[in-house]
Design an enzyme around this catalytic site. Structure first.
Site, short mmCIF file in Angstrom:
data_model
loop_
_atom_site.label_atom_id
_atom_site.label_comp_id
_atom_site.label_asym_id
_atom_site.label_seq_id
_atom_site.Cartn_x
_atom_site.Cartn_y
_atom_site.Cartn_z
N LYS B 99 -8.92 4.54 -22.02
CA LYS B 99 -7.75 4.04 -22.74
C LYS B 99 -7.63 4.89 -24.00
O LYS B 99 -8.50 4.84 -24.88
CB LYS B 99 -7.89 2.56 -23.10
CG LYS B 99 -6.63 2.07 -23.79
CD LYS B 99 -6.75 0.66 -24.28
CE LYS B 99 -5.59 0.38 -25.23
NZ LYS B 99 -5.82 -0.78 -26.07
N GLY B 160 -3.06 -7.21 -32.76
CA GLY B 160 -3.64 -8.36 -33.45
C GLY B 160 -2.62 -9.27 -34.10
O GLY B 160 -2.97 -10.25 -34.75
N ALA B 186 -1.15 -5.14 -26.77
CA ALA B 186 -1.01 -5.44 -28.20
C ALA B 186 0.09 -6.45 -28.49
O ALA B 186 1.21 -6.32 -28.00
CB ALA B 186 -0.76 -4.18 -29.03
N GLY B 187 -0.28 -7.43 -29.26
CA GLY B 187 0.68 -8.42 -29.75
C GLY B 187 0.83 -9.66 -28.89
O GLY B 187 1.51 -10.60 -29.28
N ASN B 208 -6.57 -9.37 -26.17
CA ASN B 208 -7.86 -9.44 -26.86
C ASN B 208 -7.87 -10.54 -27.92
O ASN B 208 -8.48 -11.59 -27.73
CB ASN B 208 -8.20 -8.07 -27.48
CG ASN B 208 -9.61 -8.04 -28.07
OD1 ASN B 208 -10.28 -9.05 -28.22
ND2 ASN B 208 -10.08 -6.88 -28.43
N THR B 209 -7.14 -10.31 -29.03
CA THR B 209 -7.23 -11.25 -30.15
C THR B 209 -6.96 -12.70 -29.73
O THR B 209 -7.68 -13.61 -30.13
CB THR B 209 -6.23 -10.83 -31.25
OG1 THR B 209 -6.52 -9.49 -31.62
CG2 THR B 209 -6.34 -11.72 -32.47
#
Lengths: 396, 257
Positions: B99, B160, B186-187, B208-209
């Site tokens: 990645k 995040g 992301a997001g 992830n977050t």
């Protein structure tokens, strides 16, 4: 704007101090509602006496949630390695001050590697190299050499040494240096002159422009901060540190920033001045900076007590030192008389890691890799060999 | 259940949920979360990985699982650094999957389009399976495709931020135009964001977050798995089109019938 010294000419200490006291509830509520995205205006509100008196819990809640979102439940651990306590400065708060009659020591290669071996065994992969200011004993060539011999053993090497020029910083970056901590101590030039009595450190302007030189050299990370206790007006000092951070972040946008909030600790041979920053103030300071800058790495040192360190943990801390020795050779031999300041939290790294786990945090020992530095290193082939060693270990 | 594998670089995945491994409170929580997600592709930051065999809660677990490890270059600032880190990751973690993340801006971690394109081209030539993280820029995604990427990973909103698909309109164009799998990265802050991504036709999402900082990450893992499955099924079954206004009961062209 050529540098921060010039930039600061547009600011006035007493105006800033007055503005902090003029803050009203509405200003603080606005800052909280937009999560500090109003820039210096919001930092001013968050650092105000009123915010400390009436909004501390709101600050703490917001600071905690921002930190969690950005950094998760992980705390990075590092250890300082003191290379030398030689110093040509006279500063009335520091154990290394030239007039202090203490044995002076600068580590040899063998001693550096011995310290490194102990720190590795303790689990550390991130270290901070610290010296006093002595161009003769610990000049840029000594530092570059120390970094070079340590680089194969640690994932991340930062330094906290005397301010250098841009070219010297480039030399250290080539040797494998990741970050530089350069605390202004105080942004109040009058208090600065009172506490820095002799030596190169008396030059307020040279120190103030050091982060500009670091930014120009292209360092990965710059650590900023005040030593609280040097001026009676900590709020204005902190505000100036915030202005500095904002200035740097906009100008050197590829660099990341860290901050810590040390309070003066006792050291060898001096009567210490009273610190005007109590625990409640420290909480406000920490939360105000987290809300002002969501990405800021915030470090908490072993200067503070174990209990306070644990309580501050969820409020915005991202990085901690553990089991620190503040004297050269301190990990190898226990010679406390050479130390820069006495620490308060003397728990071992292992105990700190367990405490973190018990509190639901992942202790992170490694958050960088030497492969990130490899392209700029002078001895690429040597590093490649070292990596094949890694592969063997991995296979095993 | 429909058999509907996701194909990337000739490899098939049953799960369309990729998981990032940062920010978790412990390796055990991460492990349980991944198991509940049933994710088959898990990213690991090269800077966090400790292949030297010392304590590494992430790698210890991942190396014994059937999940594919996707090293990322998080932390690099340009193509040159990315290429070094990629080569190191290939050797240390024994995979040519990568990645590619190049964000010179440590504040919002915005991906650098120019450096990302340069690095993709070079790494693809060197035999890497490159999955570049990029802006939701349709032209850039086509350029990455031409440069040899194996999938594109446009952002929904800043890393995040948990803001969801702020870049929705551009993601739709990317999905419409792409010959490669489009993984929205992301997001993504909650399961409904993930479902929406799959509903508009994304091939997969990376989360992830939202998992790591949930009060109960393993349970959130189940929620995300179900949301991704629901979103994909909704996409496959054909969503009805949305209308801003109610449909007129007396159409103006009714006289033609």
């Amino acid at each position: 704007m050529p540098n921060f010294f010039e930039f600061l000419k547009g600011h006035n200490w007493s105006d800033c101090s007055r503005n902090l006291h003029d803050i009203g509830s509405k200003d603080i509520e606005n800052a909280l509602a937009r999560e500090g995205k109003g820039g210096i205006t919001d930092l001013l509100a968050l650092l105000s006496p009123l915010a400390g008196q009436r909004y501390l819990e709101e600050l703490a809640q917001l600071s905690h949630s921002i930190t969690l979102k950005r950094f998760g439940q992980a705390i990075r651990l590092f250890a300082p390695m003191y290379l030398s306590n030689e110093c040509n400065n006279v500063c009335d708060y520091c154990g290394f001050s030239m007039h202090n009659k203490i044995p002076r020591k600068t580590l040899s290669d063998a001693e550096i590697l011995r310290e490194a071996g102990i720190l590795k065994k303790l689990g550390f992969d991130h270290i901070l190299l610290v010296t006093g200011e002595s161009t003769k004993q610990v000049g840029v060539d000594y530092l570059a050499h120390a970094i070079e011999i340590l680089h194969p053993h640690f994932a991340n090497i930062s330094v906290e040494v005397q301010p250098l020029d841009t070219e010297s910083y480039r030399q250290l970056i080539k040797a494998g240096m990741h970050a530089v901590m350069v605390y202004q101590e105080t942004y109040d030039s009058i208090s600065y002159a009172k506490h820095h009595l002799k030596g190169k450190k008396t030059n307020f302007r040279w120190r103030l422009n050091t982060p500009d030189r670091l930014g120009n050299a292209g360092v990965y990370k710059i650590g900023l901060g005040c030593l609280f206790g040097l001026t009676q007006d900590w709020r204005t000092d902190a505000l100036y540190a915030g202005i500095h951070l904002d200035y740097l972040e906009k100008k050197y946008w590829k660099t990341s920033y860290s901050m810590s909030f040390p309070r003066i600790r006792p050291y060898e041979g001096e009567n210490i001045v009273a610190v005007d920053l109590d625990d409640r103030d420290l909480v406000q300071l920490l939360c105000a900076f987290r809300i002002f800058n969501h990405e800021l790495e915030i470090t908490l040192s072993t200067r503070e007590s174990p209990q306070l360190r644990e309580n501050l943990l969820p409020l915005g801390i991202t990085t901690m030192s553990a089991g620190s020795k503040t004297n050269p050779g301190g990990y190898t031999e226990d010679i406390e008389s050479l130390e820069q300041f006495s620490i308060s939290d003397d728990r071992s790294p292992d105990k700190i890691a367990n405490m973190l786990k018990n509190k639901g945090y992942d202790p992170v020992w490694k958050d960088w890799d030497f492969s990130y530095d490899q392209h700029k290193m002078t001895k690429v082939e040597e590093r490649t060999d070292d990596h094949s060693h890694q592969k063997v270990l991995l296979a095993n | 259940m429909i058999t509907d594998p996701l194909e990337i670089a000739g490899e098939s995945f049953h799960s369309r949920l990729f998981v990032g491994t940062g920010k978790f409170s412990s390796g055990e929580i991460l492990q349980e979360t991944i198991e509940n997600c049933q994710s088959e592709l898990v990213t690991v930051a090269m800077k966090r990985a400790n292949p030297k065999g010392l304590e590494d809660s992430i790698l210890d677990f991942l190396q014994h699982k059937t999940v594919r490890l996707l090293p990322n270059t998080s932390g690099v600032r340009d193509a040159k650094e990315a290429i070094f880190v990629a080569q190191m990751a290939r050797e240390a973690l024994e995979t040519n999957w990568l990645k590619l993340e190049i964000h010179p801006d440590p504040k919002y971690l915005m991906p650098d389009p120019v450096e990302t394109l340069l690095a993709t081209e070079e790494l693809a030539k060197q035999g890497f399976i490159v999955l570049p993280y990029c802006h939701a820029d349709p032209v850039l995604c086509k350029r990455l495709e031409d440069a040899g990427a194996s999938a594109v990973m446009p952002l929904g909103s800043p890393i995040g931020s948990n803001r969801g698909l702020d870049s929705r309109e551009f993601l739709k164009i990317i999905i419409e135009q792409s010959n490669l799998p489009v993984v929205i990265d992301a997001g993504i802050g909650c399961p409904s964001h993930a479902a929406e991504a799959l509903e508009i036709g994304a091939s997969a999402v990376l989360v992830n977050t939202a998992l790591a900082v949930a009060n109960d990450p393993p349970v959130m893992g189940i929620a995300f798995r179900k949301a991704v499955e629901a979103g994909r099924l909704a996409f496959l079954s054909g969503l009805g089109s949305k209308h801003e206004n109610a449909q007129a009961t007396s159409p103006l062209t009714g006289f033609l019938n």
